[in-house]
Design a protein around this motif. Structure first.
Motif, PDB file in Angstrom:
ATOM      1  N   ILE A  79       0.808  -1.222   0.000  1.00  0.00           N
ATOM      2  CA  ILE A  79       0.000   0.000   0.000  1.00  0.00           C
ATOM      3  C   ILE A  79       0.842   1.273   0.000  1.00  0.00           C
ATOM      4  O   ILE A  79       0.483   2.257  -0.641  1.00  0.00           O
ATOM      5  CB  ILE A  79      -1.041  -0.025   1.151  1.00  0.00           C
ATOM      6  CG1 ILE A  79      -2.208   0.892   0.847  1.00  0.00           C
ATOM      7  CG2 ILE A  79      -0.474   0.339   2.507  1.00  0.00           C
ATOM      8  CD1 ILE A  79      -3.247   0.330  -0.012  1.00  0.00           C
ATOM      9  N   ARG A  80       1.946   1.250   0.739  1.00  0.00           N
ATOM     10  CA  ARG A  80       2.844   2.415   0.759  1.00  0.00           C
ATOM     11  C   ARG A  80       4.273   1.939   0.651  1.00  0.00           C
ATOM     12  O   ARG A  80       4.581   0.797   0.990  1.00  0.00           O
ATOM     13  CB  ARG A  80       2.650   3.211   2.062  1.00  0.00           C
ATOM     14  CG  ARG A  80       1.396   4.069   2.068  1.00  0.00           C
ATOM     15  CD  ARG A  80       1.094   4.628   3.439  1.00  0.00           C
ATOM     16  NE  ARG A  80       0.673   3.568   4.343  1.00  0.00           N
ATOM     17  CZ  ARG A  80      -0.581   3.132   4.460  1.00  0.00           C
ATOM     18  NH1 ARG A  80      -1.545   3.662   3.757  1.00  0.00           N
ATOM     19  NH2 ARG A  80      -0.878   2.152   5.293  1.00  0.00           N
ATOM     20  N   GLU A  81       5.136   2.878   0.250  1.00  0.00           N
ATOM     21  CA  GLU A  81       6.512   2.490  -0.020  1.00  0.00           C
ATOM     22  C   GLU A  81       7.236   1.981   1.224  1.00  0.00           C
ATOM     23  O   GLU A  81       7.968   0.992   1.156  1.00  0.00           O
ATOM     24  CB  GLU A  81       7.266   3.681  -0.597  1.00  0.00           C
ATOM     25  CG  GLU A  81       8.485   3.254  -1.356  1.00  0.00           C
ATOM     26  CD  GLU A  81       9.137   4.432  -2.046  1.00  0.00           C
ATOM     27  OE1 GLU A  81       8.556   5.537  -2.010  1.00  0.00           O
ATOM     28  OE2 GLU A  81      10.220   4.243  -2.584  1.00  0.00           O
ATOM     29  N   ASP A 332     -10.129   7.185   7.231  1.00  0.00           N
ATOM     30  CA  ASP A 332      -8.769   7.178   6.664  1.00  0.00           C
ATOM     31  C   ASP A 332      -8.590   8.472   5.880  1.00  0.00           C
ATOM     32  O   ASP A 332      -9.495   8.872   5.134  1.00  0.00           O
ATOM     33  CB  ASP A 332      -8.603   6.044   5.634  1.00  0.00           C
ATOM     34  CG  ASP A 332      -8.561   4.665   6.253  1.00  0.00           C
ATOM     35  OD1 ASP A 332      -8.562   4.560   7.481  1.00  0.00           O
ATOM     36  OD2 ASP A 332      -8.522   3.688   5.473  1.00  0.00           O
ATOM     37  N   ILE A 333      -7.426   9.098   6.039  1.00  0.00           N
ATOM     38  CA  ILE A 333      -7.146  10.329   5.295  1.00  0.00           C
ATOM     39  C   ILE A 333      -5.743  10.270   4.700  1.00  0.00           C
ATOM     40  O   ILE A 333      -4.799   9.817   5.359  1.00  0.00           O
ATOM     41  CB  ILE A 333      -7.280  11.564   6.220  1.00  0.00           C
ATOM     42  CG1 ILE A 333      -8.755  11.753   6.602  1.00  0.00           C
ATOM     43  CG2 ILE A 333      -6.732  12.833   5.538  1.00  0.00           C
ATOM     44  CD1 ILE A 333      -9.013  12.863   7.579  1.00  0.00           C
ATOM     45  N   ILE A 334      -5.624  10.725   3.469  1.00  0.00           N
ATOM     46  CA  ILE A 334      -4.305  10.831   2.824  1.00  0.00           C
ATOM     47  C   ILE A 334      -3.944  12.315   2.745  1.00  0.00           C
ATOM     48  O   ILE A 334      -4.748  13.114   2.264  1.00  0.00           O
ATOM     49  CB  ILE A 334      -4.333  10.245   1.398  1.00  0.00           C
ATOM     50  CG1 ILE A 334      -4.680   8.751   1.446  1.00  0.00           C
ATOM     51  CG2 ILE A 334      -3.004  10.476   0.687  1.00  0.00           C
ATOM     52  CD1 ILE A 334      -4.822   8.100   0.081  1.00  0.00           C
ATOM     53  N   PHE A 363      -2.404   9.019   6.598  1.00  0.00           N
ATOM     54  CA  PHE A 363      -1.284   8.541   5.801  1.00  0.00           C
ATOM     55  C   PHE A 363      -0.719   9.660   4.940  1.00  0.00           C
ATOM     56  O   PHE A 363      -1.464  10.483   4.418  1.00  0.00           O
ATOM     57  CB  PHE A 363      -1.734   7.392   4.887  1.00  0.00           C
ATOM     58  CG  PHE A 363      -2.476   6.312   5.623  1.00  0.00           C
ATOM     59  CD1 PHE A 363      -1.796   5.405   6.413  1.00  0.00           C
ATOM     60  CD2 PHE A 363      -3.863   6.225   5.548  1.00  0.00           C
ATOM     61  CE1 PHE A 363      -2.473   4.417   7.118  1.00  0.00           C
ATOM     62  CE2 PHE A 363      -4.557   5.246   6.249  1.00  0.00           C
ATOM     63  CZ  PHE A 363      -3.860   4.338   7.031  1.00  0.00           C
ATOM     64  N   ILE A 364       0.598   9.638   4.810  1.00  0.00           N
ATOM     65  CA  ILE A 364       1.238  10.556   3.869  1.00  0.00           C
ATOM     66  C   ILE A 364       1.195   9.896   2.498  1.00  0.00           C
ATOM     67  O   ILE A 364       1.510   8.704   2.366  1.00  0.00           O
ATOM     68  CB  ILE A 364       2.695  10.827   4.302  1.00  0.00           C
ATOM     69  CG1 ILE A 364       2.676  11.665   5.593  1.00  0.00           C
ATOM     70  CG2 ILE A 364       3.490  11.508   3.194  1.00  0.00           C
ATOM     71  CD1 ILE A 364       4.028  12.029   6.135  1.00  0.00           C
ATOM     72  N   TYR A 365       0.767  10.637   1.489  1.00  0.00           N
ATOM     73  CA  TYR A 365       0.658  10.076   0.141  1.00  0.00           C
ATOM     74  C   TYR A 365       1.982   9.448  -0.286  1.00  0.00           C
ATOM     75  O   TYR A 365       3.049  10.042  -0.133  1.00  0.00           O
ATOM     76  CB  TYR A 365       0.250  11.172  -0.858  1.00  0.00           C
ATOM     77  CG  TYR A 365       0.357  10.684  -2.286  1.00  0.00           C
ATOM     78  CD1 TYR A 365      -0.568   9.782  -2.801  1.00  0.00           C
ATOM     79  CD2 TYR A 365       1.422  11.072  -3.102  1.00  0.00           C
ATOM     80  CE1 TYR A 365      -0.439   9.286  -4.092  1.00  0.00           C
ATOM     81  CE2 TYR A 365       1.549  10.590  -4.397  1.00  0.00           C
ATOM     82  CZ  TYR A 365       0.617   9.688  -4.878  1.00  0.00           C
ATOM     83  OH  TYR A 365       0.752   9.186  -6.145  1.00  0.00           O
TER      84      TYR A 365
HETATM   85  N1  SAH Z   1     -10.611  -0.130   0.517  1.00  0.00           N
HETATM   86  C1  SAH Z   1     -10.298   0.719   1.579  1.00  0.00           C
HETATM   87  C2  SAH Z   1      -8.849   1.118   1.678  1.00  0.00           C
HETATM   88  C3  SAH Z   1      -7.800   0.121   1.834  1.00  0.00           C
HETATM   89  S1  SAH Z   1      -6.210   0.780   1.875  1.00  0.00           S
HETATM   90  C4  SAH Z   1     -11.062   2.012   1.368  1.00  0.00           C
HETATM   91  O1  SAH Z   1     -11.341   2.393   0.267  1.00  0.00           O
HETATM   92  O2  SAH Z   1     -11.277   2.648   2.365  1.00  0.00           O
HETATM   93  C5  SAH Z   1      -6.208   1.613   3.428  1.00  0.00           C
HETATM   94  C6  SAH Z   1      -5.897   3.059   3.355  1.00  0.00           C
HETATM   95  O3  SAH Z   1      -4.581   3.279   2.895  1.00  0.00           O
HETATM   96  C7  SAH Z   1      -6.744   3.866   2.386  1.00  0.00           C
HETATM   97  O4  SAH Z   1      -7.980   4.154   2.910  1.00  0.00           O
HETATM   98  C8  SAH Z   1      -5.895   5.081   2.172  1.00  0.00           C
HETATM   99  O5  SAH Z   1      -6.179   6.074   3.128  1.00  0.00           O
HETATM  100  C9  SAH Z   1      -4.485   4.568   2.387  1.00  0.00           C
HETATM  101  N2  SAH Z   1      -3.744   4.524   1.113  1.00  0.00           N
HETATM  102  C10 SAH Z   1      -4.044   3.819   0.013  1.00  0.00           C
HETATM  103  N3  SAH Z   1      -3.153   4.082  -0.971  1.00  0.00           N
HETATM  104  C11 SAH Z   1      -2.279   4.987  -0.475  1.00  0.00           C
HETATM  105  C12 SAH Z   1      -1.145   5.672  -1.010  1.00  0.00           C
HETATM  106  N4  SAH Z   1      -0.742   5.470  -2.250  1.00  0.00           N
HETATM  107  N5  SAH Z   1      -0.494   6.532  -0.212  1.00  0.00           N
HETATM  108  C13 SAH Z   1      -0.900   6.748   1.054  1.00  0.00           C
HETATM  109  N6  SAH Z   1      -1.960   6.148   1.609  1.00  0.00           N
HETATM  110  C14 SAH Z   1      -2.652   5.277   0.859  1.00  0.00           C
END
Ligand code: SAH
Ligand code: SF4
Ligand code: F3S
Length: 467
Positions: A79-81, A332-334, A363-365
């Motif tokens: 999901i993240r690096e 959840d917030i990015i 989460f940080i993008y």
């Molecule tokens: N299906 C769930 C999310 C699963 S991933 C939904 O839609 O709510 C869990 C969380 O990781 C996401 O809600 C998002 O906030 C975070 N996330 C996903 N991709 C990301 C990315 N590229 N960078 C940072 N955070 C991310």
């Protein structure tokens, strides 16, 4: 969408492999031990319970200590690096003990579904023996048997880029007796522009309700009190024409013995009135609703491909509150999505203030290879992302503190989960709103629901006294 099941014949075949593997394992090791490293979300945790179930059927015993394991599984997350980097670090640490323990190393989960990861392992991590993906977990006994049976030392790689079928009936090692996770659907069709999940988990596939209800009834017979329904987008659960998530919730609600039903994650764009109705009528379905916001800016939400605006999100929350006044929200917030301006970020803070979330997972993008956001303009510098992250955290912490203060002096119904990890004389459990409560009490209370008076709050947990 409904999907074919793996045939009973195939499942029987995997059981045969488990039994044949058990023979080899018992001859090869004195006390065969396995360790499993689970990263990522609850879906991965649930998959790990299946991998563990199969390993125990093959005669392996679980250890938390990787140093003494004869088999190690990395169930990875993309999901993240930073999640990705961690796993390579941990793999490297096994180099010295692999030989000495006659260790088999398996690499599984979402990272296995990424071609560049497979390339990296092939190039630099010769110690990995088996690689399998998220679509073919049920084939693990066959792969492990082949590996155990091998004369040469060839790596086994079996990763599918087509969606796997639903499978039923393989062993599961549940981590808890009183609570259980049930995967109701797998995959995601939403393609939020930042997210890797649709690429590594494939398209949506729903399990049949009969199989889910059977599993829940068996769990209830076994003393399970709480179930957590899992999927990337649970409210698009759609096993067949005329049956949806609301139907599933109301059928599960009727099972005696199951007292708490939670689910994660629903998608705000698919949160319909029928689900709100079922929750409002039930005294088992949790009123703590995870409603992932991602951003409070309608402009950013559009770039993210989320399918709702700020106003629609707030309106949904309002409609839920009207029908379910005691509802609480988590989210959840990015922060730092490409192109996010100060004004966009202010919109996010505005929603956080309005919603008064019980908990914000922030989460940080992080750029993910192959996603649409990777190619977008205006990637935000790291220091700006971190600065926004800490502003959001400060706001959310102050709201949490207010919420936690409100618990002090109240009496809460708590499901006792077990001993506290740090102090054996202290038990730990959760309120219906999901807050951790620690209190003194005897072990016989584990798995029971009891009343606890909250005496103080300590930011991430409450301290209580049995009454
Ligand atoms: N299906 C769930 C999310 C699963 S991933 C939904 O839609 O709510 C869990 C969380 O990781 C996401 O809600 C998002 O906030 C975070 N996330 C996903 N991709 C990301 C990315 N590229 N960078 C940072 N955070 C991310
Ligand atoms: Fe990712 Fe969006 Fe699917 Fe959630 S709904 S898994 S964030 S693509
Ligand atoms: Fe991670 Fe895969 Fe879950 S990418 S968040 S483990 S679905």
């Amino acid at each position: 969408m409904a999907i074919n099941k793996v045939s009973q014949e195939e499942i029987n075949k995997q059981f045969e492999y488990m039994h044949k593997a058990k023979d080899i394992v018992s001859k090869r090791y004195k006390n065969s031990k396995y360790a499993i490293n689970t990263m990522g979300c609850k879906l991965n945790e649930a998959d790990s319970e299946k991998i563990s179930g199969m390993l125990e059927e093959m005669g392996y015993v679980k250890t938390e200590n990787f140093e003494e394991a004869n088999l190690v599984v990395f169930n990875t997350c993309s999901i993240r690096e930073n999640a990705e980097e961690k796993v390579f670090g941990k793999l490297g640490e096994l180099k010295n003990i692999k030989q000495q323990n006659d260790m088999i190393i398996c690499f599984a989960g979402c990272m296995s579904q990424e071609p560049h990861v497979i390339e990296k392992i092939k190039k630099s991590y010769s110690l990995v023996d088996i690689i399998f993906g998220t679509h073919n977990i049920y084939k693990f006994p066959e792969m492990l048997f082949d590996k155990l049976n091998q004369k040469d030392n060839k790596r086994i790689v079996d990763v599918w880029d087509i969606d796997g079928e639903i499978y039923e009936g393989l062993p599961v090692k549940r981590e808890s007796k009183s609570q259980a996770s049930i995967i109701i659907m797998n995959g995601c069709n939403n393609f939020c522009s930042y997210c890797i999940v649709p690429y590594v988990r494939g398209r949506e596939r729903s399990r049949q309700p009969e199989d889910i209800l059977f599993e829940a009834r068996e769990l209830a017979k076994d003393g399970c009190k709480e179930i957590l329904l899992l999927g990337q987008n649970v409210n698009s659960y759609n096993p067949r024409e005329g049956y949806n998530f609301a139907n599933l919730l109301s059928d599960l609600d009727k099972i005696d013995g199951i007292n708490i039903i939670r689910f994660t994650s629903p998608h705000p764009k698919d949160f319909k009135g029928d689900v709100i109705d079922v929750i409002s009528k039930s005294n088992k379905i949790s009123k703590v609703i995870h409603l992932p916001l991602q951003s409070g800016s309608s402009r950013v939400l559009k770039l993210m491909n989320r399918g709702y605006t700020k106003e629609e999100y707030l309106d949904l929350a309002k409609r839920i509150k009207e029908k379910i006044p005691e509802a609480l929200f988590t989210t959840d917030i990015i922060v730092g999505f490409p192109g996010e301006t100060e004004e966009d970020f202010e919109d996010t803070l505005d929603v956080v203030r309005k919603m008064e979330y019980e908990q914000v997972f922030m989460f940080i993008y992080s750029v993910r290879k192959g996603t649409r956001a990777e190619k977008m303009e205006g990637h935000i510098p790291e220091e700006v992302k971190s600065e926004r992250f800490s502003r959001l955290k400060t706001l959310s912490d102050s709201i949490t503190e207010e919420i936690m203060n409100k618990y002090v002096g109240t009496t809460q119904k708590v499901l006792v989960e077990g001993e506290s990890r740090t102090n054996k004389d202290v038990l730990t459990g959760r309120t219906w709103s999901g807050r951790i409560v620690n209190f003194e009490g005897s072990r016989e209370l584990i798995g029971k629901e009891i009343e606890v008076k909250i005496v103080s709050q300590h930011v991430w947990y409450l301290k209580g006294q049995i009454i």
